[in-house]
Motif scaffolding. Sequence first.
Motif, PDB file in Angstrom:
ATOM      1  N   ASP A 251      -4.137   3.703  -3.200  1.00 37.71           N
ATOM      2  CA  ASP A 251      -3.608   5.065  -3.092  1.00 37.71           C
ATOM      3  C   ASP A 251      -3.935   5.597  -1.697  1.00 37.71           C
ATOM      4  O   ASP A 251      -4.774   6.484  -1.518  1.00 37.71           O
ATOM      5  CB  ASP A 251      -4.213   5.952  -4.177  1.00 37.71           C
ATOM      6  CG  ASP A 251      -3.636   7.354  -4.186  1.00 37.71           C
ATOM      7  OD1 ASP A 251      -2.523   7.539  -3.657  1.00 37.71           O
ATOM      8  OD2 ASP A 251      -4.310   8.268  -4.701  1.00 37.71           O
TER       9      ASP A 251
ATOM     10  N   ARG B 298      -3.629   9.271  -1.129  1.00 38.68           N
ATOM     11  CA  ARG B 298      -4.506  10.058  -2.007  1.00 38.68           C
ATOM     12  C   ARG B 298      -3.755  10.964  -2.974  1.00 38.68           C
ATOM     13  O   ARG B 298      -4.231  12.038  -3.338  1.00 38.68           O
ATOM     14  CB  ARG B 298      -5.503  10.869  -1.163  1.00 38.68           C
ATOM     15  CG  ARG B 298      -6.201  10.011  -0.127  1.00 38.68           C
ATOM     16  CD  ARG B 298      -7.150  10.777   0.741  1.00 38.68           C
ATOM     17  NE  ARG B 298      -7.541   9.960   1.892  1.00 38.68           N
ATOM     18  CZ  ARG B 298      -8.490  10.259   2.741  1.00 38.68           C
ATOM     19  NH1 ARG B 298      -9.158  11.373   2.588  1.00 38.68           N
ATOM     20  NH2 ARG B 298      -8.770   9.475   3.744  1.00 38.68           N
ATOM     21  N   ASP B 299      -2.597  10.532  -3.416  1.00 42.56           N
ATOM     22  CA  ASP B 299      -1.848  11.299  -4.405  1.00 42.56           C
ATOM     23  C   ASP B 299      -2.622  11.430  -5.709  1.00 42.56           C
ATOM     24  O   ASP B 299      -2.422  12.380  -6.468  1.00 42.56           O
ATOM     25  CB  ASP B 299      -0.494  10.628  -4.682  1.00 42.56           C
ATOM     26  CG  ASP B 299       0.519  10.870  -3.576  1.00 42.56           C
ATOM     27  OD1 ASP B 299       0.299  11.795  -2.767  1.00 42.56           O
ATOM     28  OD2 ASP B 299       1.522  10.139  -3.520  1.00 42.56           O
ATOM     29  N   LEU B 300      -3.474  10.439  -5.992  1.00 45.25           N
ATOM     30  CA  LEU B 300      -4.211  10.434  -7.252  1.00 45.25           C
ATOM     31  C   LEU B 300      -5.636  10.978  -7.118  1.00 45.25           C
ATOM     32  O   LEU B 300      -6.461  10.767  -8.006  1.00 45.25           O
ATOM     33  CB  LEU B 300      -4.278   9.004  -7.812  1.00 45.25           C
ATOM     34  CG  LEU B 300      -3.035   8.496  -8.536  1.00 45.25           C
ATOM     35  CD1 LEU B 300      -3.179   7.014  -8.858  1.00 45.25           C
ATOM     36  CD2 LEU B 300      -2.778   9.289  -9.813  1.00 45.25           C
TER      37      LEU B 300
ATOM     38  N   CYS C 278     -10.577   8.638  -5.838  1.00 49.23           N
ATOM     39  CA  CYS C 278      -9.326   8.187  -6.437  1.00 49.23           C
ATOM     40  C   CYS C 278      -9.602   7.024  -7.389  1.00 49.23           C
ATOM     41  O   CYS C 278     -10.503   6.221  -7.129  1.00 49.23           O
ATOM     42  CB  CYS C 278      -8.344   7.726  -5.371  1.00 49.23           C
ATOM     43  SG  CYS C 278      -7.883   8.997  -4.161  1.00 49.23           S
TER      44      CYS C 278
ATOM     45  N   SER D 122       2.752   8.892  -9.349  1.00 51.64           N
ATOM     46  CA  SER D 122       2.140   7.994  -8.357  1.00 51.64           C
ATOM     47  C   SER D 122       2.112   6.565  -8.866  1.00 51.64           C
ATOM     48  O   SER D 122       2.396   5.616  -8.115  1.00 51.64           O
ATOM     49  CB  SER D 122       0.722   8.465  -8.020  1.00 51.64           C
ATOM     50  OG  SER D 122       0.748   9.724  -7.397  1.00 51.64           O
ATOM     51  N   CYS D 123       1.769   6.394 -10.125  1.00 51.51           N
ATOM     52  CA  CYS D 123       1.729   5.054 -10.712  1.00 51.51           C
ATOM     53  C   CYS D 123       3.138   4.470 -10.801  1.00 51.51           C
ATOM     54  O   CYS D 123       3.340   3.275 -10.550  1.00 51.51           O
ATOM     55  CB  CYS D 123       1.076   5.095 -12.088  1.00 51.51           C
ATOM     56  SG  CYS D 123      -0.659   5.604 -12.046  1.00 51.51           S
TER      57      CYS D 123
ATOM     58  N   GLN E 143       0.851  -1.183   0.000  1.00 52.55           N
ATOM     59  CA  GLN E 143       0.000   0.000   0.000  1.00 52.55           C
ATOM     60  C   GLN E 143       0.887   1.233   0.000  1.00 52.55           C
ATOM     61  O   GLN E 143       1.890   1.296   0.707  1.00 52.55           O
ATOM     62  CB  GLN E 143      -0.911  -0.004   1.230  1.00 52.55           C
ATOM     63  CG  GLN E 143      -1.974  -1.088   1.168  1.00 52.55           C
ATOM     64  CD  GLN E 143      -2.697  -1.255   2.489  1.00 52.55           C
ATOM     65  OE1 GLN E 143      -2.155  -0.965   3.549  1.00 52.55           O
ATOM     66  NE2 GLN E 143      -3.914  -1.735   2.427  1.00 52.55           N
ATOM     67  N   ASP E 144       0.517   2.205  -0.812  1.00 53.33           N
ATOM     68  CA  ASP E 144       1.352   3.388  -0.980  1.00 53.33           C
ATOM     69  C   ASP E 144       0.972   4.444   0.054  1.00 53.33           C
ATOM     70  O   ASP E 144      -0.020   5.129  -0.080  1.00 53.33           O
ATOM     71  CB  ASP E 144       1.159   3.943  -2.399  1.00 53.33           C
ATOM     72  CG  ASP E 144       1.971   5.206  -2.633  1.00 53.33           C
ATOM     73  OD1 ASP E 144       2.895   5.461  -1.854  1.00 53.33           O
ATOM     74  OD2 ASP E 144       1.648   5.941  -3.585  1.00 53.33           O
TER      75      ASP E 144
ATOM     76  N   CYS F 262      -7.903   4.387  -7.710  1.00 54.37           N
ATOM     77  CA  CYS F 262      -6.984   3.338  -7.270  1.00 54.37           C
ATOM     78  C   CYS F 262      -7.319   2.928  -5.846  1.00 54.37           C
ATOM     79  O   CYS F 262      -7.545   3.789  -4.984  1.00 54.37           O
ATOM     80  CB  CYS F 262      -5.551   3.855  -7.352  1.00 54.37           C
ATOM     81  SG  CYS F 262      -4.317   2.708  -6.693  1.00 54.37           S
TER      82      CYS F 262
ATOM     83  N   CYS G 187       4.079   3.265  -7.400  1.00 55.77           N
ATOM     84  CA  CYS G 187       3.354   2.030  -7.086  1.00 55.77           C
ATOM     85  C   CYS G 187       4.007   0.830  -7.762  1.00 55.77           C
ATOM     86  O   CYS G 187       4.271  -0.198  -7.121  1.00 55.77           O
ATOM     87  CB  CYS G 187       1.896   2.160  -7.530  1.00 55.77           C
ATOM     88  SG  CYS G 187       0.919   0.655  -7.335  1.00 55.77           S
TER      89      CYS G 187
END
Length: 357
Positions: free
Chosen positions: A289, A292-294, A284, A330-331, A241-242, A286, A334
């Motif tokens: 995430d 919540r960067d995305l 998001c 972000s991707c 988990q990021d 994703c 990940c």
Amino acid sequence: MGKYTIDNKVTWLTTEDDINLKLSSVIGEKFIDYRKRWDLASSFQLETDFPLYLQLELHQNCNLRCPMCAIAIPEAREKYITNDHMSWELYQKIILEAEKYNCPSLSPQGINEPLLDKDLEKYIRFAADHGFVDIMINTNATLLTEERSRSLLKSGLTRLRFSLDAASKETFEKTRVGANHDQVMKNISKFLEIKKEMGLELPVVGVNFLKMKHNEHEEEMFIKKWGPLVDFIVIQEFTPQDFGDVDYSEFYTTDVTFQNQVKSGFRCSQPWQRIYIHNDGQACPCCVDFNRDLAMGNVNNRSIYEIWNSDEMLKLRGIHKDGKYWLDESCKKCVNGISGSDLIERPQSLRKIKAPN
């Protein structure tokens, strides 16, 4: 049991060639149409005007501290976890918008234990009464009393999965920290007994095994144990988990096939399938995430339709269709985490998370 794989990350073992055949036979044409669209979207061939799947994080609480989960990390809890619950008004707003666009699939759960919510069945029933044909949750089964089992079985759920991650008591209690193995097994056994007693076909019931270095030796034992008892088994590759600069290398399996597949050409289908909505309304594309960067917007002040069709979402879908995940930071982070590349690219900034012995 039959066997098939999704995105090289999740292997489903079922008592039929495909568990969706059973769901199709019970639910009917709406489910069949949904799965056709899902398969097309997952292979980047269909861009829908609204997500096919909503994952709603009603709250962020869990009664366990599993070492592979961000909730077990104190600094992650302090920085990202709140005690807030998604309001009933916001939930209703989301469900009613989804009904307008015939959204078929929902999980009223995020990174949490859903049975901690005493009103969970009310949320499930509202969705079932407003057009959703596939509603699912995962639970650790620690809170699955006989009364709760009957309530869930009447709620409108179509899928229920028990997250177990072990075949033996020893490995279970190392992995599902805070859970009592014997009590969880009793809870699940009683649930299956009640479902049979009530003569219900739904929900279909499965078990989940998140494959990590410390439990991978129990995979076959897990399959043999649960194969005769449930409708499906999910074997899932470990995905970090990021939530920050951490090193999960102790959790990676000795078989690096999955990591090598990710390195050789990763395309994520989540931005083509779903929206994950956090308890504060942030949306998001994703489910991992954590920080919540995305985040693409907040459903408190924007519609899901607007967010799903925004320039940012269209760009992200294009990046993954073209296999160029590295164009989004972000991707890229990940994928580096999944493949282990972070250990080479950012070794000094990563804090090691200890796995069970």
